[in-house]
Design an enzyme around this catalytic site. Sequence first.
Site, PDB file in Angstrom:
ATOM      1  CB  CYS A 156      -0.904   0.044   1.220  1.00 45.40           C
ATOM      2  SG  CYS A 156      -1.954  -1.384   1.379  1.00 45.40           S
ATOM      3  NE  ARG A 171       4.873   1.562  -0.718  1.00 41.38           N
ATOM      4  CZ  ARG A 171       5.735   1.616   0.298  1.00 41.38           C
ATOM      5  NH1 ARG A 171       6.866   2.236   0.143  1.00 41.38           N
ATOM      6  NH2 ARG A 171       5.447   1.065   1.447  1.00 41.38           N
ATOM      7  CD1 TRP A 200      -0.048  -5.756  -3.612  1.00 41.35           C
ATOM      8  CD2 TRP A 200      -0.299  -6.752  -1.633  1.00 41.35           C
ATOM      9  NE1 TRP A 200       0.402  -7.047  -3.724  1.00 41.35           N
ATOM     10  CE2 TRP A 200       0.261  -7.683  -2.532  1.00 41.35           C
ATOM     11  CE3 TRP A 200      -0.558  -7.166  -0.321  1.00 41.35           C
ATOM     12  CZ2 TRP A 200       0.570  -8.984  -2.173  1.00 41.35           C
ATOM     13  CZ3 TRP A 200      -0.254  -8.466   0.037  1.00 41.35           C
ATOM     14  CH2 TRP A 200       0.305  -9.361  -0.882  1.00 41.35           C
ATOM     15  CG  ASN A 227       1.310   0.026   4.255  1.00 40.70           C
ATOM     16  OD1 ASN A 227       1.031  -1.183   4.185  1.00 40.70           O
ATOM     17  ND2 ASN A 227       2.517   0.491   4.012  1.00 40.70           N
ATOM     18  N   GLY A 228      -0.862  -1.793   6.303  1.00 37.64           N
ATOM     19  CA  GLY A 228      -0.569  -2.693   7.418  1.00 37.64           C
ATOM     20  C   GLY A 228      -1.745  -3.632   7.664  1.00 37.64           C
ATOM     21  CD  GLU A 286      17.668 -12.753  -7.979  1.00 34.21           C
ATOM     22  OE1 GLU A 286      17.054 -13.304  -7.053  1.00 34.21           O
ATOM     23  OE2 GLU A 286      17.314 -11.651  -8.443  1.00 34.21           O
ATOM     24  CE  LYS A 311      14.589 -10.862 -10.216  1.00 35.59           C
ATOM     25  NZ  LYS A 311      14.935 -10.289  -8.981  1.00 35.59           N
ATOM     26  CD  GLU A 324      10.750 -11.354  -8.579  1.00 41.03           C
ATOM     27  OE1 GLU A 324      10.601 -10.923  -7.446  1.00 41.03           O
ATOM     28  OE2 GLU A 324      11.755 -11.086  -9.280  1.00 41.03           O
ATOM     29  CG  HIS A 336      18.618 -36.455  -5.976  1.00 43.32           C
ATOM     30  ND1 HIS A 336      18.833 -37.782  -5.661  1.00 43.32           N
ATOM     31  CD2 HIS A 336      19.852 -35.872  -6.045  1.00 43.32           C
ATOM     32  CE1 HIS A 336      20.138 -37.984  -5.516  1.00 43.32           C
ATOM     33  NE2 HIS A 336      20.776 -36.853  -5.756  1.00 43.32           N
ATOM     34  CE  LYS A 374      12.077  -2.535  -5.505  1.00 44.25           C
ATOM     35  NZ  LYS A 374      12.876  -3.627  -6.110  1.00 44.25           N
TER      36      LYS A 374
HETATM   37  C1  G6P Z   1       9.544  -8.444  -2.348  1.00 44.37           C
HETATM   38  C2  G6P Z   1      10.179  -7.866  -3.605  1.00 44.37           C
HETATM   39  C3  G6P Z   1      11.494  -8.598  -3.893  1.00 44.37           C
HETATM   40  C4  G6P Z   1      12.409  -8.529  -2.695  1.00 44.37           C
HETATM   41  C5  G6P Z   1      11.731  -9.042  -1.425  1.00 44.37           C
HETATM   42  C6  G6P Z   1      12.548  -8.713  -0.189  1.00 44.37           C
HETATM   43  O1  G6P Z   1       9.130  -9.739  -2.588  1.00 44.37           O
HETATM   44  O2  G6P Z   1       9.301  -7.978  -4.700  1.00 44.37           O
HETATM   45  O3  G6P Z   1      12.124  -8.016  -5.013  1.00 44.37           O
HETATM   46  O4  G6P Z   1      13.556  -9.284  -2.936  1.00 44.37           O
HETATM   47  O5  G6P Z   1      10.461  -8.411  -1.251  1.00 44.37           O
HETATM   48  O6  G6P Z   1      12.572  -7.318  -0.036  1.00 44.37           O
HETATM   49  P1  G6P Z   1      13.713  -6.497   0.650  1.00 44.37           P
HETATM   50  O7  G6P Z   1      13.300  -5.064   0.456  1.00 44.37           O
HETATM   51  O8  G6P Z   1      13.702  -6.897   2.094  1.00 44.37           O
HETATM   52  O9  G6P Z   1      14.992  -6.815  -0.007  1.00 44.37           O
END
Ligand code: G6P
Length: 612
Positions: free
Chosen positions: A2, A27, A73, A99-100, A485, A489, A492, A508, A607
């Site tokens: 949010c 965000r 959100w 937000n929360g 990673e 990516k 996502e 496995h 985000k």
């Molecule tokens: C969310 C974001 C990711 C990020 C993760 C951890 O899922 O979309 O890109 O890696 O949070 O966030 P941080 O700000 O703690 O690195």
Amino acid sequence: MCGIVAYIGSKEAYPILMKGLHRLEYRGYDSAGVCLLNGDIRVFKCKGKVSDLENAIQNENLSGTIGMAHTRWATHGEPNQINAHPHFSENKTLAIIHNGIIENYSVLRSELKNRGYHFVSETDTEVLIYLIEDIKTNEKVSLEEAVRIALNQVIGAYAIVILAKDSPNKIIAARKGSPMVIGIGKEEFFVASDATPLIEYTDHVVYLNDEEIAIIERDKGLKIITIKNKNKTPYIEKLEMSLNEIEKGGFPHFMLKEIFEQPRSIYDSMRGRLHVDQGIVTLGGIQNYEQKILNAKRIIITACGTSWHAGLVGEYLIEDLSRIPVEVEYSSEFRYRNPVLSEGDVVIAISQSGETADTLAAIELAKLKGATVLGICNVVGSSIARATHAGVYTHAGPEIGVASTKAFTAQVAVLTLFGLLLAQNKGTIPKSQFQKTLLELDAIPGKVERILAMDDKIKAIANIYKDVKNSLYLGRGYNFPVALEGALKLKEISYIHAEGYAAAEMKHGPIALIDEHMPVLFIATRRGIYDKVISNIEEVKARKGKIIAIVTEGDESVKKLADHFIEIPDTEEMLVPILATIPLQLLSYHIAVMRGCNVDQPRNLAKSVTVE
Ligand code: G6P
């Protein structure tokens, strides 16, 4: 998650609020709303994007010099117009954005229902504003006092802004667990979830702390009290962020801009820390804790998402360089599993945003158990940066694209420096080797530049694989976290199912998935257990899997086996993750764009995950 923006001053609030919401779009959100005070109190909201809201209300009266706006959100209740914020109190004299999560909302809701209140939405937020109305009416107290009393009854996390019809010169804001910053301009104030909406108006900010309430009045300015009614002196800080940094600068997407910024952001993360000429590494932010870290029995890294992957690279690096045992934990697991922790432990929390709720909770737990807690954060002044005993900023600059790119490589660069600092002080690697690694690290930004120059080739490979449904990413040693990673990516931003695996583990389970439709991406650089990776590639080839390989420049063996390959410059094994990640970021980016996905704001993702 949010986004919150609020304004009070002499200008028209609406354009400022909408611009602010656009800046907060990164965000992640699913609905948007705005509230303006101008004699009456008006709320407009809708499901969808901020631009949908703007289109829907363009013919409305949107005047007023005080207002607030929100991107939601969804947590409680589906994303629709009714559940979108702002929410009114029942008598429609108060409005709130939040937000929360109010964890005890259902108990509070039942109590209020029993007292005759009727709720409109399914949200926890509406319960809070009804509670405030109830207190304000029955106890005949001021708005701020009603908010204070209500917040004492609330369990959970919040960043809230409240406006009242009968207080047209006042904004009330409060926070606990969710970020909130107040911008101080010339006879005007801004409130926001992070600094991005404020930056073009002021560089003077106050970060609200947990359980603080800000009372902002046109004629009296800013006053801060705690929910226990103690006065606090606002601590004004200077923002070190420029407008350029949060705009696209000619790139079609923030993600691409951020990928291309990496030579600079990696350099910035090492600037003033890597001293090749003197043959040393310094990390000013943790200087006072150096002895404690050197004596650590154990280092525990805690993080979420991409930052957790950086933590895995950190585990390999720190153990290799310093021989101190390292464990890596998902913050969400660590905080609830009653971990064994003691004063001899050093906990490192890694976070781009510095606001991730689970990582914040893991930090509090570690502090409670007596551990020394360090942070590796990107956002200066963020909650995690402030909650840790000491830390190192990554200095990658604002990361707006939801999928983390430059923050990851900066985190790995900082972890490399951290490992080298320990090695330097413990004498765990030979001096000549140490100096060689410093030189190699210094050369990394230039090598990243060379990888970025291969963008067209990577785009061509993306075009071949853009329509696949599944994919496998495999690597060993330092390249195992890179595989994780790379897969993250891709899923996502392109919504293609992608799995990252340790290459040898393929036998496995995942090997069962391999046929001629399954692309398998190998990170098969020449260092480390290269021969073993070649055997894994042969195993995939024997089952007709399609092979894309990240190889070291000049490699011939893997190139012969692969259907497609991307060459990266040679470097030391422990530095390969930074380089090998770059082509994977570009590959995901191009595939997602070709599939028509919204790369900067992928569906359902946020985000900054400020709720657990
Ligand atoms: C969310 C974001 C990711 C990020 C993760 C951890 O899922 O979309 O890109 O890696 O949070 O966030 P941080 O700000 O703690 O690195």
